[in-house]
Design a protein around this motif. Structure first.
Motif, PDB file in Angstrom:
ATOM      1  N   GLN A   1      14.396 -30.910  25.800  1.00  0.00           N
ATOM      2  CA  GLN A   1      14.727 -31.945  24.835  1.00  0.00           C
ATOM      3  C   GLN A   1      14.226 -31.538  23.459  1.00  0.00           C
ATOM      4  OE1 GLN A   1      16.514 -34.422  25.801  1.00  0.00           O
ATOM      5  NE2 GLN A   1      16.472 -35.872  24.098  1.00  0.00           N
ATOM      6  N   GLN A   3      13.577 -32.865  19.558  1.00  0.00           N
ATOM      7  CA  GLN A   3      13.485 -34.000  18.635  1.00  0.00           C
ATOM      8  C   GLN A   3      13.750 -33.524  17.213  1.00  0.00           C
ATOM      9  OE1 GLN A   3       9.639 -35.832  19.407  1.00  0.00           O
ATOM     10  NE2 GLN A   3      10.563 -37.196  20.914  1.00  0.00           N
ATOM     11  N   TYR A 108      21.722 -32.389  20.122  1.00  0.00           N
ATOM     12  CA  TYR A 108      20.633 -33.312  19.827  1.00  0.00           C
ATOM     13  C   TYR A 108      20.834 -33.880  18.428  1.00  0.00           C
ATOM     14  CZ  TYR A 108      18.634 -30.760  23.750  1.00  0.00           C
ATOM     15  OH  TYR A 108      18.446 -30.182  24.974  1.00  0.00           O
TER      16      TYR A 108
END
Length: 119
Positions: A1, A3, A108
């Motif tokens: 993931q 950010q 993302y």
């Protein structure tokens, strides 16, 4: 993931400048295609600019010659320098990180930062 955290938005007069930044939390930032997108009220999200891992750039016709996208892989950060801003540039600007691995797309998004161009 991954950010993504954008910063640098705000209120600016027509003809003014702003620089947006997007910091990414990944150790493999350099392999991502990074992009800036924007969405104005009542409109669909649109591409503003992208920059590849090799620093090739692409711009929407509406911002060519006024905006510059760049990246600093040592800081895991992508920038959008916006000059000669117009009221129609008013939108929420969002950062995107994209890569493809084994036929799988990874995308993302940041939370967005508001840019308002008004006198």
């Amino acid at each position: 993931q991954v950010q993504l955290v954008e910063s640098g938005g705000g209120l600016v007069q027509p003809g003014g400048s702003l620089r947006l930044s997007c910091a990414a939390s990944t150790s493999i930032f350099s392999i991502y295609v990074m992009g800036w997108y924007r969405q104005a009220p009542g409109k669909q999200r649109e591409l503003v600019a992208t920059i590849s891992s090799g620093s090739s750039t692409n711009y929407a016709d509406s911002v060519k010659g006024r905006f510059t996208i760049s990246r600093d892989n040592a800081k895991n950060t992508v920038y959008l320098q916006m000059n000669s801003l117009k009221p129609e540039d008013t939108a929420v600007y969002s950062c995107n990180a994209h890569r493809t691995s084994r036929n799988h797309d990874y995308d993302y998004w940041g939370q967005g930062t508001q840019v308002t161009v008004s006198s």
